[in-house]
Design a protein around this motif. Structure first.
Motif, short mmCIF file in Angstrom:
data_model
loop_
_atom_site.label_atom_id
_atom_site.label_comp_id
_atom_site.label_asym_id
_atom_site.label_seq_id
_atom_site.Cartn_x
_atom_site.Cartn_y
_atom_site.Cartn_z
N ARG A 291 -20.09 -19.61 -15.89
CA ARG A 291 -20.06 -19.61 -17.32
C ARG A 291 -18.79 -19.26 -17.85
N GLU B 186 -16.90 -17.66 -21.63
CA GLU B 186 -17.06 -17.15 -23.06
C GLU B 186 -15.92 -16.79 -23.63
N HIS C 287 -21.53 -9.21 -21.37
CA HIS C 287 -22.07 -10.15 -21.97
C HIS C 287 -22.33 -11.72 -21.09
N GLY D 107 -24.43 -11.63 -18.18
CA GLY D 107 -25.98 -12.00 -18.38
C GLY D 107 -26.74 -11.36 -17.39
N ASP D 108 -27.51 -12.00 -16.44
CA ASP D 108 -28.09 -11.49 -15.48
C ASP D 108 -27.49 -11.58 -14.21
#
Length: 249
Positions: free
Chosen positions: A3, A5, A70, A73-74
């Motif tokens: 990901r 961000e 953030h 995440g996990d």
């Protein structure tokens, strides 16, 4: 890629394009294991200092930590890159990818005459390093060794350390990027800095590369070969492995 961000939110096409087209900014790269990072304080300090130099304002470490957490995440294990980009108003991009490990075989390096602009900053725009690294691969080597007027500076994407005849660590004295792993090892191991000329690398018993991915031995620089099983490298690895990691959150 797991990901990306930007400033804690989804990366829009416009914001990604702005960073790509401007190609101005700085970054740091780290390995996250169980949501911990070796030398996290040094990574945050690097970002703050570079931000002050390039943009004239600091970058709060707690803010960066929150952005990393953030974006993770996990996810507990990952390779994370924090990129600050933009010409006027900087944005913070956090890229989360699968974890990376160092090469399993010693590296062969070819010296090239190239130094990075503003070498003390881990900035964007690594064309020269990538270009020389690619050329090194085409010539049968694993990567390039950057030199200036015949003086060893650093690897294309790592600091280089040498072992003297007694197994002590010697870092080149030059205008390099003071890497995070290098800084951590300097805390743990007796070492010194001295000018290392590319024509004199044969007087050292061995060498290794150090960056955020970890450590890897060097088996060859140009036509100089080093033993692949030097116990001095084992001592450096043991010292690095023993360094505690800091929690991201």
């Amino acid at each position: 890629m797991l990901r990306i961000e930007i400033d804690g939110g989804p990366p829009t096409t416009e914001r990604l394009a702005a960073g790509l087209l401007a190609n101005y900014g700085h970054f740091t790269a780290m390995q996250v294991r169980d949501r911990r990072v070796k030398g996290l304080d040094l990574h945050l300090r690097r970002l703050d200092r570079a931000n002050r130099e390039l943009y004239g304002t600091g970058l709060a470490g707690e803010h960066v930590r929150a952005l990393i957490a953030h974006a993770l995440g996990d996810v507990r294990d990952a390779a994370v890159r924090v990129v600050v980009f933009g010409v006027a108003e900087p944005s913070v991009l956090v890229a989360v990818r699968p974890p990376t490990t160092p090469p399993t075989t010693p590296q062969r390096l070819v010296p090239v005459a190239y130094t990075r602009p503003l070498p003390h900053v881990k900035h964007l725009g690594g064309f020269g390093q990538l270009h020389h690294g690619k050329r090194a691969g085409q010539a049968g080597f694993d990567d390039a060794l950057l030199t200036s007027d015949g003086v060893v500076v650093e690897g294309a994407i790592a600091n280089i350390g040498f072992f003297d005849r007694d197994g002590g660590v010697v870092w080149p004295r030059a205008d390099w990027l003071h890497g995070i792993t290098m800084q951590l090892l300097e805390r743990e191991l007796p070492s010194r800095r001295e000018v290392v000329r590319s024509v004199d690398v044969g007087r050292y018993r061995g060498a290794f590369l150090a960056n955020s991915i970890g450590l890897v031995g060097v088996s060859r620089i140009d036509d100089v070969e080093y033993p692949a099983d030097d116990p001095a490298l084992d001592r450096v690895r043991a010292a690095y492995d023993a360094i505690p990691a800091d929690p991201v959150e």
